[in-house]
Design a protein around this motif. Structure first.
Motif, PDB file in Angstrom:
ATOM      1  N   ILE A 148      49.878 115.619 -88.394  1.00  0.00           N
ATOM      2  CA  ILE A 148      48.222 116.043 -87.212  1.00  0.00           C
ATOM      3  C   ILE A 148      48.329 114.347 -87.485  1.00  0.00           C
ATOM      4  N   ARG A 149      48.776 113.980 -88.829  1.00  0.00           N
ATOM      5  CA  ARG A 149      48.533 111.953 -88.666  1.00  0.00           C
ATOM      6  C   ARG A 149      49.635 110.883 -87.364  1.00  0.00           C
ATOM      7  N   LYS A 168      48.235 112.095 -83.920  1.00  0.00           N
ATOM      8  CA  LYS A 168      46.751 111.266 -83.933  1.00  0.00           C
ATOM      9  C   LYS A 168      47.758 110.252 -83.390  1.00  0.00           C
ATOM     10  N   TRP A 216      43.089 111.908 -96.820  1.00  0.00           N
ATOM     11  CA  TRP A 216      43.935 113.768 -96.846  1.00  0.00           C
ATOM     12  C   TRP A 216      45.426 113.180 -97.351  1.00  0.00           C
ATOM     13  N   ASP A 232      57.525 113.763 -91.010  1.00  0.00           N
ATOM     14  CA  ASP A 232      57.001 115.564 -91.449  1.00  0.00           C
ATOM     15  C   ASP A 232      58.492 116.505 -90.932  1.00  0.00           C
TER      16      ASP A 232
END
Length: 608
Positions: free
Chosen positions: A444-445, A448, A468, A548
């Motif tokens: 997600i980071r 974004k 988070w 990730d």
């Protein structure tokens, strides 16, 4: 009264009761020792050690680069070597304690050696000759490098701290357990579990203080004053430990432990052609009457040949000299080696979880790219997000020990609530969840960051809260609360007292191996994923890299480790809370009856 009786001449058979008098005096003396009264001295010793040294591991990279003018790679390599040495030293300290010196002596030496190391480190900051001249831009490469004498002083300080910490780390926890461990107490296992839990809580709080307060003091007060404060704390730790010398229960070291382990292997090999007797035949094994075990266990049965009597009809006396003469091991010696071998598969399952939960440097990289504001303008420092893991660990242990164990034990009929195997397994499962959440948050980071046009600008903050990162850190703490404490209790329960330090140090050894394997995995991942001109998963620009993917790889490793653990746990079988080879508390019935008869004679003599 006993001292008067010792001085009286011996006119009758009641002289045989002198040994009983000595035993009664010994038991009275033991009753006045140990217990909760020793904890302020023992726990304070290691707690102050952690406060003095853990913060150093966090901030030493700044000291090495700013004061010694090392580049980032060299400074990191020095720290990795120091951390590896600090993790491996406890296993050597454990062998020294259990085989030669004893736990009390080694903790004492370890405290003094650590204090000397911190004093040397203080000298590097206090003496102008102890480090290179000051340089305004230490990373430029133009600064004066440290000479051989300055390096010797620095490395001596780090080495002494590793050696001293290894002595304390190997022995402090089992030495504390010795103060409570009473196998004849029906609540013994529950008492030990409570001790291990709260010991870990105290250490966690110590680490929390070290990572926050000590780091802050070192940054604000300067290196000389900061290192001086750490040396003063360690001096207090040493004094506190020796203040309790009169109330400690001290277990003597087994002087020939290492020799006995090697001897079992050698005699087993020598007797490899002998046939073992049928199961249930316990008359062909050589045993020591001072111990409970009269026959070896069925596990690793080939090692039983080391204590197999070749001529069963030959009368043997139960003493070490005779055993050496006829080249036999006792059942006790065989079972000690078996205990060490049997736990190794389960021990190996602690390596992957150590790899997974000790990846703090990547969390720091992530936190640096996120909005770390907690309230108003207050920002959580990027290295401090690991504090949430420590807080979770401490809070969970308190809740589990005080509230959940009494409830769970009603259903499991286990005074500990959950068994060792269950707690270790739950910790492994939680580590899988923590790694998966870390992968999702990073995904997600990164998305974004790319959407906000920051792919080429990792120094710019992503419009995303760093909070988070808290859930994955909390799960890491919870995983350690289950698995780490479960491991320590498991090792302690499966070894005799003479090997307790070795057993507890297996946890530290697993962490050390995990750290070394993690280095290999990181380097291999970096080099393999950048082949063909691609951007490495672990690129310095984490907005372009794929951290990730790396976390998903760790998740897969953790999941595979859970299945491996289930196999190892099944193969090991149920944990026997009673050490069948235990020392003199477990003497066989014949010896106990003899002692009872002597005590009766002694009581009659007093009555007369």
């Amino acid at each position: 009264m006993a001292h008067i009786l010792f001085k009286l001449p011996c006119f009758s058979s009641f002289c045989a009761s002198e040994s009983s008098i000595e035993k009664m005096e010994s038991s009275f003396e033991t009753a006045r020792k140990g217990g909760i009264r020793t904890m302020p001295f023992i726990i304070a010793n290691e707690a102050l050690l952690r406060i003095s040294t853990v913060g150093l591991h966090v901030i030493m990279i700044i000291y090495l680069t700013s004061e010694y003018h090392f580049d980032l790679a060299t400074g990191t390599s020095i720290l990795l070597g120091w951390e590896a040495a600090s993790s491996f030293m406890p296993i050597f300290g454990a062998f020294l304690a259990d085989s030669f010196l004893g736990r009390f002596v080694l903790i004492g030496y370890g405290s003094i050696i650590t204090l000397l190391g911190l004093c040397l480190l203080w000298l590097t900051a206090s003496l102008d000759q102890g480090r290179p001249p000051h340089c305004n831009n230490p990373l430029s490469g133009d600064c004066v490098k440290p000479n051989a004498g300055q390096l010797s002083l620095l490395f001596s300080a780090l080495l002494l701290m590793s050696i001293g910490g290894g002595g304390i780390g190997a022995c402090s926890m089992p030495f504390g357990a010795d103060q409570f461990d009473n196998p004849q107490n029906p609540k013994n296992q529950r008492v030990l579990q409570t001790y291990f839990n709260w010991y870990y809580v105290v250490l966690s709080i110590s680490i929390l203080i070290s990572m926050t307060v000590i780091v802050y003091v070192l940054q604000k007060a300067g290196w000389s004053i900061g290192f001086g404060i750490l040396a003063a704390l360690m001096l207090s730790s040493t004094i506190m430990f020796f203040m309790g010398i009169k109330i400690y229960i001290m277990i003597d070291a087994k002087k020939k432990l290492i020799y006995d382990l090697i001897k079992v292997v050698a005699i087993t090999w020598k007797n490899k052609d002998l046939d073992l007797p049928p199961l249930g035949n316990n008359e062909n094994y050589y045993y020591d009457k001072n111990f409970k075990a009269v026959s070896p266990t069925k596990r690793l049965r080939f090692l039983n040949k080391a204590c197999l009597i070749k001529t069963p009809n030959k009368e043997l006396k139960s003493n070490e000299a005779k055993a050496t003469e006829i080249e036999l091991c006792t059942v006790q010696q065989v079972e000690e080696l078996k205990a060490l071998i049997k736990v190794l598969p389960i021990w190996s399952t602690g390596i992957p979880i150590a790899i997974s939960i000790h990846q703090q440097s990547f969390h720091v990289f992530q936190a640096n790219t996120l909005d770390r504001r907690l309230a108003g303008n207050f920002k959580i420092p990027a290295p401090s997000f690991g504090v949430f893991a420590i807080l979770t660990l401490a809070i969970w242990i308190a809740l589990y020990d005080r509230i959940l164990v009494p409830i769970i034990s009603k259903y499991t009929k286990n005074p500990r609530g959950l068994s060792y195997h269950q707690r270790m397994g739950i910790g492994l499962v939680i580590s899988c969840i923590a790694a998966a959440i870390a992968a999702i948050v990073e995904m997600i980071r990164r998305l974004k960051a790319i959407d906000q046009g920051l792919a080429e600008h990792p120094e710019v903050l992503v419009n995303m809260s760093a909070m988070w990162l808290i859930p994955q850190n909390c799960l890491v703490g919870l995983a350690e609360a289950f698995n780490a404490i479960g491991q320590i209790e498991f090792y302690y329960s499966q070894f005799p007292k003479s090997m307790a330090s070795i057993g507890v140090s297996l946890f530290s050894l697993g962490k050390a191996v995990g750290d070394l394997v993690a280095i290999v995995i990181v380097q291999a991942t970096k080099n393999i994923t950048k082949r063909g001109g691609k951007v490495s998963w672990l690129d310095n620009n984490i907005n372009q890299g794929h951290l990730d993917y790396y976390y998903w790889m760790l998740t897969a490793l953790c999941v595979a480790n859970v299945f491996y653990y289930l196999l190892c746990s099944w193969a090991y079988g149920p944990c026997d809370d009673t050490k069948i080879w235990y020392e003199t508390e477990y003497k066989n019935k014949e010896v106990e009856e003899e002692e009872k008869e002597k005590d009766i004679v002694f009581e009659k003599s007093i009555a007369a």
